[in-house]
Structure formats: structure tokens, C-alpha cells
Design an enzyme around this catalytic site. Sequence first.
Site, PDB file in Angstrom:
ATOM      1  N   ASP A 285      19.125  16.681  25.988  1.00 51.54           N
ATOM      2  CA  ASP A 285      19.837  17.321  27.108  1.00 51.54           C
ATOM      3  C   ASP A 285      19.373  18.779  27.221  1.00 51.54           C
ATOM      4  OD1 ASP A 285      21.572  17.558  29.197  1.00 51.54           O
ATOM      5  OD2 ASP A 285      23.424  17.407  28.032  1.00 51.54           O
ATOM      6  N   GLU A 286      19.499  19.357  28.386  1.00 52.17           N
ATOM      7  CA  GLU A 286      19.190  20.789  28.602  1.00 52.17           C
ATOM      8  C   GLU A 286      17.774  21.130  28.108  1.00 52.17           C
ATOM      9  OE1 GLU A 286      21.506  22.796  30.011  1.00 52.17           O
ATOM     10  OE2 GLU A 286      23.468  21.949  29.550  1.00 52.17           O
TER      11      GLU A 286
ATOM     12  N   LYS B 153      23.561  14.503  34.880  1.00 51.93           N
ATOM     13  CA  LYS B 153      22.495  14.397  33.868  1.00 51.93           C
ATOM     14  C   LYS B 153      23.073  14.022  32.510  1.00 51.93           C
ATOM     15  CE  LYS B 153      20.969  18.601  34.484  1.00 51.93           C
ATOM     16  NZ  LYS B 153      21.834  18.969  35.609  1.00 51.93           N
ATOM     17  N   THR B 154      24.074  14.772  32.080  1.00 51.90           N
ATOM     18  CA  THR B 154      24.668  14.500  30.778  1.00 51.90           C
ATOM     19  C   THR B 154      25.342  13.125  30.802  1.00 51.90           C
ATOM     20  OG1 THR B 154      24.975  16.861  30.474  1.00 51.90           O
ATOM     21  CG2 THR B 154      26.231  15.428  29.026  1.00 51.90           C
TER      22      THR B 154
ATOM     23  N   ARG C 209      29.861  25.884  37.502  1.00 49.26           N
ATOM     24  CA  ARG C 209      30.869  25.354  36.567  1.00 49.26           C
ATOM     25  C   ARG C 209      32.146  24.996  37.310  1.00 49.26           C
ATOM     26  NH1 ARG C 209      27.808  23.403  33.878  1.00 49.26           N
ATOM     27  NH2 ARG C 209      26.372  24.183  35.423  1.00 49.26           N
TER      28      ARG C 209
ATOM     29  N   GLN D  55      18.540  26.260  35.541  1.00 46.13           N
ATOM     30  CA  GLN D  55      19.592  26.595  34.583  1.00 46.13           C
ATOM     31  C   GLN D  55      19.026  27.094  33.255  1.00 46.13           C
ATOM     32  OE1 GLN D  55      23.257  24.147  34.529  1.00 46.13           O
ATOM     33  NE2 GLN D  55      22.088  22.722  35.775  1.00 46.13           N
TER      34      GLN D  55
HETATM   35  P1  ATP Z   1      25.065  20.382  34.250  1.00 48.40           P
HETATM   36  O1  ATP Z   1      23.756  20.594  34.967  1.00 48.40           O
HETATM   37  O2  ATP Z   1      26.051  21.404  34.612  1.00 48.40           O
HETATM   38  O3  ATP Z   1      24.895  20.138  32.800  1.00 48.40           O
HETATM   39  P2  ATP Z   1      25.195  17.540  34.640  1.00 48.40           P
HETATM   40  O4  ATP Z   1      24.090  17.199  35.596  1.00 48.40           O
HETATM   41  O5  ATP Z   1      24.970  17.280  33.224  1.00 48.40           O
HETATM   42  O6  ATP Z   1      25.670  19.032  34.899  1.00 48.40           O
HETATM   43  P3  ATP Z   1      27.581  16.004  34.293  1.00 48.40           P
HETATM   44  O7  ATP Z   1      28.309  16.974  33.474  1.00 48.40           O
HETATM   45  O8  ATP Z   1      27.009  14.805  33.651  1.00 48.40           O
HETATM   46  O9  ATP Z   1      26.461  16.745  35.154  1.00 48.40           O
HETATM   47  O10 ATP Z   1      28.493  15.507  35.489  1.00 48.40           O
HETATM   48  C1  ATP Z   1      29.240  16.417  36.287  1.00 48.40           C
HETATM   49  C2  ATP Z   1      30.598  15.817  36.628  1.00 48.40           C
HETATM   50  O11 ATP Z   1      30.451  14.781  37.578  1.00 48.40           O
HETATM   51  C3  ATP Z   1      31.293  15.192  35.434  1.00 48.40           C
HETATM   52  O12 ATP Z   1      32.682  15.394  35.557  1.00 48.40           O
HETATM   53  C4  ATP Z   1      30.962  13.729  35.593  1.00 48.40           C
HETATM   54  O13 ATP Z   1      31.901  12.900  34.954  1.00 48.40           O
HETATM   55  C5  ATP Z   1      30.995  13.563  37.096  1.00 48.40           C
HETATM   56  N1  ATP Z   1      30.155  12.463  37.564  1.00 48.40           N
HETATM   57  C6  ATP Z   1      28.819  12.354  37.438  1.00 48.40           C
HETATM   58  N2  ATP Z   1      28.380  11.216  38.003  1.00 48.40           N
HETATM   59  C7  ATP Z   1      29.450  10.580  38.507  1.00 48.40           C
HETATM   60  C8  ATP Z   1      29.653   9.355  39.217  1.00 48.40           C
HETATM   61  N3  ATP Z   1      28.657   8.542  39.539  1.00 48.40           N
HETATM   62  N4  ATP Z   1      30.911   9.029  39.570  1.00 48.40           N
HETATM   63  C9  ATP Z   1      31.951   9.856  39.281  1.00 48.40           C
HETATM   64  N5  ATP Z   1      31.827  11.010  38.624  1.00 48.40           N
HETATM   65  C10 ATP Z   1      30.591  11.398  38.241  1.00 48.40           C
HETATM   66 MG    MG Z   2      24.914  18.574  31.544  1.00 46.16          MG
END
Ligand code: ATP
Ligand code: MG
Length: 614
Positions: A226-227, A35-36, A570, A257
Site C-alpha cells: 500500500d502507499e 485502493k486500500t 481525508r 499523495q
Molecule cells: P487513500 O488514497 O486516502 O488511501 P484509498 O484509495 O485507499 O484512499 P479506501 O480507504 O480504500 O481508499 O476507501 C475509501 C472509502 O471508501 C472507505 O470508507 C471505503 O470503505 C469506501 N469504499 C471504497 N470502495 C467502496 C465501494 N465499492 N462501495 C462502498 N464503499 C467503498
Molecule cells: Mg489507502
Amino acid sequence: MTDGTLLNSLNPAQKKAVLATDGPILILAGAGSGKTRVLTYKVAYLILEKEIPAGNILMVTFTNKAAGEMKDRITSLLKKSDDRHVSDLPFAGTFHSLCARILRRHGRAIGITPDFLIYDSQDTKDAIKEVLENLGLDQKRFHPPAVTSNISQAKNELISAIEYQQIARGYFQENIVKVYIEYQKLLRESNALDFDDLLFFTVELFRKDKETAGYYQNLFKYVLVDEYQDTNHAQYELTRLLSKRWRNICVVGDASQSIYAWRGADFRNILRFKEDFPDCKVFHLEQNYRSTQTILSAAYSIVSRNNSHPILKLWTEKSGGELITSFQARNEQEEALFVIGKITESKYKNSHLHFSDFAVLYRTNAQSRVLEEALLHTGLPYILVGGVRFYERKEIKDVLSYLRLLINPKDSISYRRIEKLGKKKMARFMDFAGNFRSEIKKNNLSSLEVMDKALQESSYLDLYDKNNEEDLYRLENIKELRSVASQFPNLNNFLENVALVEQEYLPDRPANDNKKDAITLMTLHAAKGLEFRNIFMVGMEEGLFPHARSIMEPMELEEERRLCYVGITRAMDKLYLTYTSRRLYFGQRSTNPVSRFLLDIPQDLVQQSTEQVI
Ligand code: ATP
Ligand code: MG
């Protein structure tokens, strides 16, 4: 323009979500699904491919840490793609920093001058006390922390003092209104705003001054949040107002979350988005890139017991993965040593691992003390995120000052510290101390007895309100200090030990240097949005996590489960869950059963460690 490779490191679902730039967009996805990352790439894409000036983009996140990481991510993407854009970054920050910036520039329209001060929570509490005194209200009946949180809640709900006056019912509320009105006057006279005011007055500014509202609505062609599951009503309204003109609003979140209900956050805001913007495009991301299947299955087994919100499914290519290690320590010291032992062992076995690949997460701030002390003794580098270190916390310093004055009435630092809490109270305490000093010697009182008596005579604990989350943490820290006191037979030994531990916090120690490779210690709340190769969740015991207060309240128990989901997710590679058979906590030895959360995890995912640590 780029060579078109910008989006190559996204999966098809993420790419679609990035390419959908216009109109309202809702991205609902579980932890670690990118997402981020999608938000970050979307900003880069808007700037590099669609040639939107960075100044027209607003990205809001929750913590300064997350905002910093976001900026780093964008900078490196931009650097890789096109050097010219690097100095030109969009606004990426928290709601509070955004509002402070807007009010400094345009607050004049509603009578706010650009050089206003921002009151922190302690300043706020002091100001409320002053108002209570001026109004002649009894502080036992109108407990300052309760009054403060009442007013804060009203502001989060965007209820002004005048509006509150119209809805207030009964003696208590009618007086809260008086305090609210006088408190706002006092803030104005001091040219100050509190944290909640930042949001409140920005919304008011937009509502009252159409020109300024128009300016920002025109400026921010793209708004990304975000969030979103953790927005409160004021933040929700602000986002709505900011995106009114262009309607290019993209919010991401995961109801599972949502962990800030106690600060007025409402995860239903994310569910409501579809009603607010019936034409919104919804995206789901299902591949998790962070964790192993073992970790995801464990997290799912806990949060899927919740009924009040959707639970999003995730899958990962990292099938299997190391089993989760659980460990039952005899006490909290052994628990800390287990953590340290595992970190040392993992680093020895895997030379590529750094200290920064390890984080230790706990439910309450007070739990950090034993970990900090163990780390200080072994000399391993650590950083404590989002908290003031135990012996530097205000309430701990206050209580220690009382105790030091019992030993040495001439200790001027302690004297001044206590004097600040009220001159009359100070005089009373010094009178008491004069007599009590000889009694300590005569009756050979233990440090715990002395501490309890000092707390009683100073009525220090009255400063805090059990119904206020932040105060409750302070009270928990004081109870934790009782645990320390109970280990020393007399006050001199106790204070001497505290001084020695304090001394270890020297400025040149790695513990003070954020940039050095170090183990991270933080609360589960502070860990939101972050990731680490190895996660230790300590204190997995009933009453601690889930917290005692939540056990009888189904909705609060759901929030604890979400917090557990956040904690577990995490971890990238390895998760450790530890608990103790007997814990000295809050000055008492308690034997809590193992946390129900650990029992919710299918047992074939968990391996019980039987090592002897001590
Ligand atoms: P949270 O819900 O915990 O905030 P999130 O959905 O925001 O998580 P991110 O932090 O954006 O998730 O991504 C999680 C991890 O996966 C990060 O290390 C990110 O770089 C990696 N990642 C996400 N998408 C890809 C992708 N397509 N290829 C490789 N790595 C990825
Ligand atoms: Mg995130």
C-alpha cells in the site's frame, strides 16, 4: 470457500483489480477510490476463494495504525465469510516490523543475533556523539544531527560504509565515512540496529544469503504494498527482491499523495514500476467513495497546479455536498475556540455524530499546543496521534528543567535530566545559575528574557540541526514554548501555569484512552490513508502552510500541495479551513497572509464564516 458474495460490495473496476491476482499489478488511483479496500479484499479473496494459505501472503503498509486497520478489515471479512479462517492471518505490517521479524529469525547468516536491540532516533544520536568524541572530531564542524542524517541517507540508498569510502570526496565526507564505520562497530558491540539498519541489513541478508532469500521468496507467493508512492530506495529494493520468484506483486499508490520526500521517499518509484515489470497490468479506479464533490473539486484545484507527476481524476456520486467553511480568527486561541464551537454545534444538531467523526489537522506538531489547551479547558475528549503531547516532549521537558533549576537548584528530577545532557555542561550551567538567580530578581527579568538567557548559556539549541527535519520540529516546539513564556510576566507564574496544564494530563482522562470516543488531533503527515466525516485544517497561512521553507523551492512547494491534497481528501462530508490574522508562533506575533491553497479553491465552493467566537 464462500458463497460467492465476497466481492459484491466492490464496483466493476475494483472487482477487476481484485480478480487479477497473478503477475505484477499496478493500481494507480486517487484518494478515497478504494485502493486500500482493494488490497484488503484481494487478500481475503486469495485466502477464501483461491485457498492460498495466509502465511504465503505479505501485505506491507506504512504506519502501524494503517496495518492495524487492515487487519481489522480482513478479520471482519473473514469472519463474515468463514469462521474457520479467523485465527489465520497474513503478515500485515510496516516495512520496519517485517524486517525486524526477518532479521530475528535469519539474521545470524550475516552475524546478527536474534536478541538485537532497536535504537530509536535519540539512541542513534547519542551513539553518533560518542563516536565523534572517540574520533576527536569537532562537534561544531561535524554537527551530530547532520552526521546522523548523512549516514541515514546513505543507508536508505543502500550504501554501506565501505561503499561510501570509495565514493567519498573531500574532508567532510571522508570523515563522515570514519564516523559511519565506527558507528557500525559501536552498534555491533552493543548488539543494536538502528531503524535504517533494519531495512539495510534485510536487503544485505537477501543479497548475501541465497538460501534465506530463497526461503522468503518462496514463502511470499503474494506481495501487496500500500502507499507505494512513499517507498524509499531500500524499501523499493526489498519489495523487488521479495517478489522475485513468484512475481505476484501488487502495488497501489497515487503520486499526488507522495509526502515523504524528506525521508528519502521517491514517488518516481511508482512511475518506474512499469519499466521494472513491462508485463504488468495497470488498473485505474476513478470513483471516490469517501468525499463529496465539493471536497474533491477543492482538492483537485490545488494539486492540479503541480507539473512533476500525473494527477488522477476522480468522481463521486455524492454530488454537491456542504460548502467548505473558511474562518479567519483574530488569533490562535480564537481559532481553537472556533473549532471546538463547531464540533459542539454539529454534535448538537446531528445526534448521530460522535467525537471520533472529527479530526483537526495541522502542518507542524507545535500547533497542537493551543488546541490541546483549549480542549483540556473545555473538557472535550481528544487523542493526539503520532506525537508526544506538547509538555511531554523531550525538548520541552529539557528546557523546562533548565528553568526549574534556575528557581530551585535542588530540584533533583530536573537536575538528573540535565545531567544526562553532559556533566561538564551541567556544571557550567549550575555556575551560571548561581549568579543569574539574583540578577533575575534584581532586574525583574521577564520569563521570556530568562528563558532566552538559559538557552544561550546552556547552548542547548546546539543539540539540534536546522537542516534535519526532526530537529527542526524540536526547534519549532522550543520556539512555541517561547510563545507561552511571553505571556507570563515572571518565571514563577510561567512555571506554575505549565505545571497546572501538565496536571490536566491525568492518566484517567479520556485524552489518554485510545478507545474512548474522542476528537483526533494530528499532523497532516500522520493523516495519510485515514478518513473522518469532518475535517478541520487549521493554520491555513502562508509561511505555515505552505511552510516557509518551501515557498522559494518549486519542488518543495509541490510536496506541500500534495500534503494539502492529502489533508482535504481525508474529509467525507465537511471541511473547515481556518487561519488567523495574527498568530503568536515561535515566540513572535506575525501577520501572515492567508494560504495560497485556500485562494486556489474556486470561491463558489467556499463560504466564509463571520461568527463571533469570543
Ligand atoms: P487513500 O488514497 O486516502 O488511501 P484509498 O484509495 O485507499 O484512499 P479506501 O480507504 O480504500 O481508499 O476507501 C475509501 C472509502 O471508501 C472507505 O470508507 C471505503 O470503505 C469506501 N469504499 C471504497 N470502495 C467502496 C465501494 N465499492 N462501495 C462502498 N464503499 C467503498
Ligand atoms: Mg489507502
